[in-house]
Structure formats: C-alpha cells, structure tokens
Design a protein around this motif. Structure first.
Motif, mmCIF file in Angstrom:
data_model
loop_
_atom_site.group_PDB
_atom_site.id
_atom_site.type_symbol
_atom_site.label_atom_id
_atom_site.label_comp_id
_atom_site.label_asym_id
_atom_site.label_seq_id
_atom_site.Cartn_x
_atom_site.Cartn_y
_atom_site.Cartn_z
ATOM 1 N N GLY A 290 -70.192 55.293 -12.565
ATOM 2 C CA GLY A 290 -69.781 54.293 -11.597
ATOM 3 C C GLY A 290 -69.367 54.840 -10.241
ATOM 4 O O GLY A 290 -69.482 54.142 -9.231
ATOM 5 N N THR A 291 -68.887 56.064 -10.196
ATOM 6 C CA THR A 291 -68.486 56.658 -8.924
ATOM 7 C C THR A 291 -69.685 56.955 -8.043
ATOM 8 O O THR A 291 -69.576 56.986 -6.826
ATOM 9 N N TRP A 292 -70.847 57.147 -8.668
ATOM 10 C CA TRP A 292 -72.012 57.644 -7.945
ATOM 11 C C TRP A 292 -73.079 56.592 -7.658
ATOM 12 O O TRP A 292 -73.963 56.831 -6.841
ATOM 13 N N VAL A 293 -73.038 55.483 -8.354
ATOM 14 C CA VAL A 293 -74.082 54.473 -8.174
ATOM 15 C C VAL A 293 -73.477 53.075 -8.084
ATOM 16 O O VAL A 293 -72.361 52.834 -8.560
ATOM 17 N N ARG B 150 -78.144 54.933 -6.010
ATOM 18 C CA ARG B 150 -77.287 56.048 -5.607
ATOM 19 C C ARG B 150 -76.573 55.763 -4.298
ATOM 20 O O ARG B 150 -77.182 55.317 -3.328
ATOM 21 N N VAL B 151 -75.281 55.996 -4.292
ATOM 22 C CA VAL B 151 -74.492 55.953 -3.071
ATOM 23 C C VAL B 151 -73.883 57.337 -2.871
ATOM 24 O O VAL B 151 -73.708 58.098 -3.824
ATOM 25 N N ALA B 152 -73.561 57.670 -1.646
ATOM 26 C CA ALA B 152 -73.031 59.006 -1.370
ATOM 27 C C ALA B 152 -71.961 58.933 -0.292
ATOM 28 O O ALA B 152 -72.125 58.255 0.722
ATOM 29 N N THR C 98 -69.487 63.922 -2.950
ATOM 30 C CA THR C 98 -70.171 65.213 -2.937
ATOM 31 C C THR C 98 -69.261 66.305 -3.466
ATOM 32 O O THR C 98 -69.678 67.177 -4.236
ATOM 33 N N ALA C 99 -68.001 66.271 -3.059
ATOM 34 C CA ALA C 99 -67.042 67.266 -3.533
ATOM 35 C C ALA C 99 -66.829 67.140 -5.043
ATOM 36 O O ALA C 99 -66.762 68.130 -5.753
ATOM 37 N N MET C 100 -66.752 65.895 -5.531
ATOM 38 C CA MET C 100 -66.559 65.695 -6.953
ATOM 39 C C MET C 100 -67.771 66.144 -7.764
ATOM 40 O O MET C 100 -67.628 66.700 -8.850
ATOM 41 N N LEU C 101 -68.962 65.944 -7.220
ATOM 42 C CA LEU C 101 -70.177 66.407 -7.884
ATOM 43 C C LEU C 101 -70.166 67.915 -8.017
ATOM 44 O O LEU C 101 -70.578 68.476 -9.038
ATOM 45 N N SER C 102 -69.697 68.609 -6.997
ATOM 46 C CA SER C 102 -69.621 70.062 -7.058
ATOM 47 C C SER C 102 -68.682 70.514 -8.175
ATOM 48 O O SER C 102 -68.951 71.494 -8.880
#
Length: 216
Positions: A167-170, A200-202, A207-211
């Motif tokens: 949910g955080t990403w899309v 997808r949303v960004a 981006t930091a959380m994905l890393s």
C-alpha cells in the motif's frame, strides 16, 4: 475483501492450445491455472504496445510470452529456479518471441536495476513470497512511476495482506480486481483465486524506504 462492488468472477474455460510448450506436462505449467488466466486476461487489456514487462516468478514463461505476443516491446522473465529459466527460454523460442526477451535469475535483480524500468510488472506467486519486504522492493523499485503492478497466485482472503504490504508503493485500481474458479475438471486447482492491480506512485520518502527494504 472490502472491494466495494461485487467482484467479477471469470468463468472457467477449457485450457486451449494457445501457448506452445515442448514439455506440456512439466511442473512449470502450460497456462491452464486460474491465476495464469487472470493475469493473461488482464494483460490483454493492459498491453497497448511498446511496454517493457517484468514477469517475476516466470515459471514456464507463459506470461512473458503472452505479453510479447500482445505487443510488448520487451519482457524480462525472472525466476529463482534455474530449471524454470531453461524451460522458459525454450518456450519463448518456440513461440517466436525470444529476441525480445531477457531471462534473469532472481539474484541478478536489484532494486532499480532494470534498464529501462518496467512499465508493467506481473507476479503470479504465492502470498508468502509476495509479502516479503525484499519481494516488495524487487517488484516496486523496478516498476516505473505510473506503471501497473499485477499480483496473483493468491486467494481472495489474502488480498488484505497484499494491500498492507504494497500500500505504501501503489494506489490500488480496485476496478481491475477479479477472481477465477477452476471449474469442472480443475480439482487440482481447488477453490477461488484472485488478482489485484495497483499503479506505482513514488515520493522521496518511499524511495528511502525501498532502499531499507532491499537489505532486509
């Protein structure tokens, strides 16, 4: 599952010989499973021509081959099993689309590593794998902002877990949600299966959380 309007349930149709496979009895499948039908049915609407499609957990390569046949310009097929990649390569060649396909072992896939990023990601995998933070990262970080993510291989009661994990990403496209039954003769695929689609949303924070997820 909190989808609002009643969810469409695809009628069972016989498995047709639309996907050529040199080994139709192989454990990687020939496209007959309800979740594969859900993904192919969605791809037939989602592919407009020229997209880069990531088929994560490609198995026999059915979805990658289907996307290319529908007009995708490139398909990247990924699996954890080397034998599956060998079967997928043979099937892609048999279907005449191997020149536009790339096959990768999952260890070769890093967040944001696809060039170009995928416009469409399909992952037909069991929920236990789909909700892993590393899987979320692999799928979302290789999907271009605005691209579509299609998740299947799950039961309707598992949709909540997927929505929480991704949910955080899309942003969910609930109108694309669908279910499919195996029908008569599909006892091996017992029960109802589901498909969930999001866009997808960004943001810099995401981006930091994905890393962080990439190394979890």
């Amino acid at each position: 599952v909190g989808q609002g309007d009643p969810s469409p349930v695809l009628p069972h149709t016989p498995c047709e010989e639309t996907f050529a496979s040199p080994s139709p009895s192989a454990r990687w499948g020939t496209g007959c499973h309800p979740t594969t039908r859900l993904c192919l049915e969605w791809l037939s609407d989602a592919i407009q021509g020229g997209e880069h499609v990531l088929d994560f957990g490609c198995g026999s390569g059915v979805l990658a081959a289907g996307a290319l046949a529908l007009g995708a310009s490139k398909a990247t097929a990924v699996d954890v099993d080397a034998e599956a990649l060998v079967v997928a390569a043979a099937n892609l060649e048999l279907n005449g689309v191997e020149q536009r396909a790339e096959l990768l072992h999952v260890r070769e896939v890093v967040p944001g590593g696809l060039v170009p990023l995928a416009d469409v990601v399909v992952a037909n995998i069991l929920v236990g794998q789909l909700v892993r933070p590393s899987m979320v990262c692999s799928l979302c970080a290789n999907l271009a902002p605005g691209g579509l993510l299609c998740l299947s291989g799950v039961r309707p009661h598992e949709i909540g877990s997927l929505k929480e994990a991704y949910g955080t990403w899309v942003e969910w496209e609930d109108w694309m949600y669908a279910e499919a039954d195996p029908g008569v003769g599909g006892e091996a695929y017992w029960g109802t299966w589901a498909r969930l689609v999001g866009r997808r949303v960004a943001t810099p924070e995401q981006t930091a959380m994905l890393s962080e997820h990439a190394v979890s």
